[in-house]
Design a protein around this motif. Structure first.
Motif, PDB file in Angstrom:
ATOM      1  N   UNK A  75       0.822  -1.210   0.000  1.00 21.34           N
ATOM      2  CA  UNK A  75       0.000   0.000   0.000  1.00 21.34           C
ATOM      3  C   UNK A  75       0.861   1.268   0.000  1.00 21.34           C
ATOM      4  N   UNK A  76       2.066   1.175   0.574  1.00 23.34           N
ATOM      5  CA  UNK A  76       2.935   2.359   0.678  1.00 23.34           C
ATOM      6  C   UNK A  76       3.899   2.504  -0.485  1.00 23.34           C
ATOM      7  N   UNK A  77       4.426   1.385  -0.969  1.00 18.79           N
ATOM      8  CA  UNK A  77       5.401   1.427  -2.060  1.00 18.79           C
ATOM      9  C   UNK A  77       5.063   0.296  -3.019  1.00 18.79           C
ATOM     10  N   UNK A  78       4.670   0.645  -4.225  1.00 13.27           N
ATOM     11  CA  UNK A  78       4.147  -0.360  -5.142  1.00 13.27           C
ATOM     12  C   UNK A  78       5.225  -1.088  -5.934  1.00 13.27           C
ATOM     13  N   UNK A  79       6.437  -0.568  -5.985  1.00 10.70           N
ATOM     14  CA  UNK A  79       7.484  -1.211  -6.787  1.00 10.70           C
ATOM     15  C   UNK A  79       7.960  -2.488  -6.099  1.00 10.70           C
ATOM     16  N   UNK A  80       8.007  -3.580  -6.879  1.00 10.89           N
ATOM     17  CA  UNK A  80       8.435  -4.881  -6.363  1.00 10.89           C
ATOM     18  C   UNK A  80       9.349  -5.567  -7.374  1.00 10.89           C
ATOM     19  N   UNK A  81      10.064  -6.572  -6.891  1.00 10.03           N
ATOM     20  CA  UNK A  81      10.851  -7.450  -7.751  1.00 10.03           C
ATOM     21  C   UNK A  81      10.224  -8.835  -7.679  1.00 10.03           C
ATOM     22  N   UNK A  82      10.366  -9.605  -8.760  1.00 10.35           N
ATOM     23  CA  UNK A  82       9.815 -10.960  -8.780  1.00 10.35           C
ATOM     24  C   UNK A  82      10.880 -11.951  -9.224  1.00 10.35           C
ATOM     25  N   UNK A  83      10.734 -13.194  -8.763  1.00 10.12           N
ATOM     26  CA  UNK A  83      11.615 -14.289  -9.194  1.00 10.12           C
ATOM     27  C   UNK A  83      10.842 -15.583  -9.072  1.00 10.12           C
ATOM     28  N   UNK A  84      10.939 -16.423 -10.109  1.00 13.43           N
ATOM     29  CA  UNK A  84      10.379 -17.774 -10.056  1.00 13.43           C
ATOM     30  C   UNK A  84      11.344 -18.694 -10.783  1.00 13.43           C
ATOM     31  N   UNK A  85      11.410 -19.947 -10.348  1.00 16.09           N
ATOM     32  CA  UNK A  85      12.329 -20.888 -10.985  1.00 16.09           C
ATOM     33  C   UNK A  85      11.759 -22.299 -10.928  1.00 16.09           C
ATOM     34  N   UNK A  86      12.237 -23.141 -11.859  1.00 16.38           N
ATOM     35  CA  UNK A  86      11.761 -24.515 -11.952  1.00 16.38           C
ATOM     36  C   UNK A  86      12.779 -25.343 -12.737  1.00 16.38           C
ATOM     37  N   UNK A  87      12.434 -26.588 -13.035  1.00 20.39           N
ATOM     38  CA  UNK A  87      13.265 -27.511 -13.814  1.00 20.39           C
ATOM     39  C   UNK A  87      14.651 -27.696 -13.185  1.00 20.39           C
ATOM     40  N   UNK A  88      14.660 -27.915 -11.891  1.00 20.93           N
ATOM     41  CA  UNK A  88      15.914 -28.053 -11.140  1.00 20.93           C
ATOM     42  C   UNK A  88      16.535 -29.434 -11.344  1.00 20.93           C
ATOM     43  N   UNK A  89      17.836 -29.429 -11.529  1.00 24.96           N
ATOM     44  CA  UNK A  89      18.554 -30.702 -11.661  1.00 24.96           C
ATOM     45  C   UNK A  89      20.032 -30.466 -11.361  1.00 24.96           C
ATOM     46  N   UNK A  90      20.593 -31.322 -10.534  1.00 28.15           N
ATOM     47  CA  UNK A  90      22.010 -31.236 -10.210  1.00 28.15           C
ATOM     48  C   UNK A  90      22.844 -31.619 -11.432  1.00 28.15           C
ATOM     49  N   UNK A  91      23.865 -30.823 -11.704  1.00 29.51           N
ATOM     50  CA  UNK A  91      24.837 -31.137 -12.760  1.00 29.51           C
ATOM     51  C   UNK A  91      26.115 -31.551 -12.039  1.00 29.51           C
ATOM     52  N   UNK A  92      26.500 -32.811 -12.185  1.00 35.07           N
ATOM     53  CA  UNK A  92      27.676 -33.324 -11.485  1.00 35.07           C
ATOM     54  C   UNK A  92      28.944 -33.033 -12.289  1.00 35.07           C
ATOM     55  N   UNK A  93      30.072 -33.126 -11.616  1.00 33.32           N
ATOM     56  CA  UNK A  93      31.348 -32.872 -12.267  1.00 33.32           C
ATOM     57  C   UNK A  93      32.436 -33.779 -11.733  1.00 33.32           C
ATOM     58  N   UNK A  94      33.633 -33.587 -12.260  1.00 37.98           N
ATOM     59  CA  UNK A  94      34.774 -34.398 -11.856  1.00 37.98           C
ATOM     60  C   UNK A  94      35.420 -33.888 -10.576  1.00 37.98           C
ATOM     61  N   UNK A  95      35.153 -32.654 -10.221  1.00 33.42           N
ATOM     62  CA  UNK A  95      35.713 -32.065  -9.001  1.00 33.42           C
ATOM     63  C   UNK A  95      34.690 -31.068  -8.447  1.00 33.42           C
ATOM     64  N   UNK A  96      34.864 -30.674  -7.224  1.00 30.64           N
ATOM     65  CA  UNK A  96      33.876 -29.872  -6.498  1.00 30.64           C
ATOM     66  C   UNK A  96      33.378 -28.666  -7.278  1.00 30.64           C
ATOM     67  N   UNK A  97      34.266 -27.836  -7.788  1.00 33.84           N
ATOM     68  CA  UNK A  97      33.852 -26.592  -8.452  1.00 33.84           C
ATOM     69  C   UNK A  97      33.260 -26.794  -9.841  1.00 33.84           C
ATOM     70  N   UNK A  98      33.256 -28.021 -10.341  1.00 28.86           N
ATOM     71  CA  UNK A  98      32.640 -28.258 -11.641  1.00 28.86           C
ATOM     72  C   UNK A  98      31.175 -28.693 -11.509  1.00 28.86           C
ATOM     73  N   UNK A  99      30.694 -28.845 -10.280  1.00 25.62           N
ATOM     74  CA  UNK A  99      29.283 -29.108 -10.065  1.00 25.62           C
ATOM     75  C   UNK A  99      28.501 -27.825 -10.325  1.00 25.62           C
ATOM     76  N   UNK A 100      27.271 -27.974 -10.766  1.00 31.79           N
ATOM     77  CA  UNK A 100      26.418 -26.816 -11.001  1.00 31.79           C
ATOM     78  C   UNK A 100      24.969 -27.255 -10.872  1.00 31.79           C
ATOM     79  N   UNK A 101      24.062 -26.429 -11.373  1.00 35.95           N
ATOM     80  CA  UNK A 101      22.649 -26.726 -11.235  1.00 35.95           C
ATOM     81  C   UNK A 101      21.913 -26.271 -12.490  1.00 35.95           C
ATOM     82  N   UNK A 102      21.082 -27.138 -13.035  1.00 36.72           N
ATOM     83  CA  UNK A 102      20.229 -26.789 -14.166  1.00 36.72           C
ATOM     84  C   UNK A 102      18.952 -26.145 -13.619  1.00 36.72           C
ATOM     85  N   UNK A 103      18.410 -25.190 -14.364  1.00 37.82           N
ATOM     86  CA  UNK A 103      17.205 -24.485 -13.932  1.00 37.82           C
ATOM     87  C   UNK A 103      16.618 -23.708 -15.096  1.00 37.82           C
TER      88      UNK A 103
END
Length: 167
Positions: A75-103
């Motif tokens: 009611x006081x400040x109408x500006x907003x930010x939005x975020x939505x996400x889906x299709x999550x899947x772990x992406x594995x790798x050969x070492x720790x920093x090569x892991x990631x995430x699909x989305x």
């Protein structure tokens, strides 16, 4: 909005954006009040319009209490930010920093408003039900409409993004 750093992940096709909207159940809304920034996750419904030669238009609908932090902030400040996400899947790798995430995700900004007219409230609540429970019979009692806060976010800018899983 700022240009995406990894442009190869940006989703521009309206039908792909529509698929993300359909797959997501929750939108996270970022807002600010006198206590500071906050994020609230809500279920939602939407309208997504694509007109030749124009950017797609997106409106999000959700319901909640007519009182409380969220309603007072909107009611006081109408500006907003939005975020939505889906299709999550772990992406594995050969070492720790090569892991990631699909989305797949949509992020943006807009202006929220309270829907106060009966017809507007029914329209917004119907969009929510059509998105979350399309098989449900849609009917709203006068009492329920009177006590429920219904909101619409007119999204002014948004982007889609995707990280695909390794094949």
């Amino acid at each position: 909005m700022r240009q995406m750093r990894l442009g190869k992940r940006e989703i521009k096709d309206p039908e792909d954006l529509r698929k993300i909207l359909e797959a997501c159940d929750v939108v996270r809304i970022g807002a600010v009040d006198e206590e500071g920034m906050f994020i609230v996750p809500v279920n939602f419904g939407y309208e997504f319009e694509v007109c030749e030669g124009k950017e797609p238009q997106l409106r999000l609908y959700f319901h909640g209490a007519q009182k409380g932090r969220k309603a007072e902030a909107f009611a006081k400040k109408t500006e907003v930010a939005i975020e939505m996400d889906c299709a999550h899947q772990l992406i594995t790798g050969d070492y720790t920093c090569s892991y990631s995430y699909a989305y797949q995700s949509i992020m943006g900004t807009g202006h929220v408003r309270v829907l106060s007219e009966k017809a507007e409230k029914i329209h917004g609540l119907s969009r929510v039900m059509e998105h979350l429970a399309p098989e449900a019979e849609i009917a709203f009692s006068e009492e329920m409409l009177a006590r429920t806060g219904v909101f619409c976010i007119e999204v002014t800018s948004f982007t889609g993004k995707m990280r695909e899983a390794k094949k």
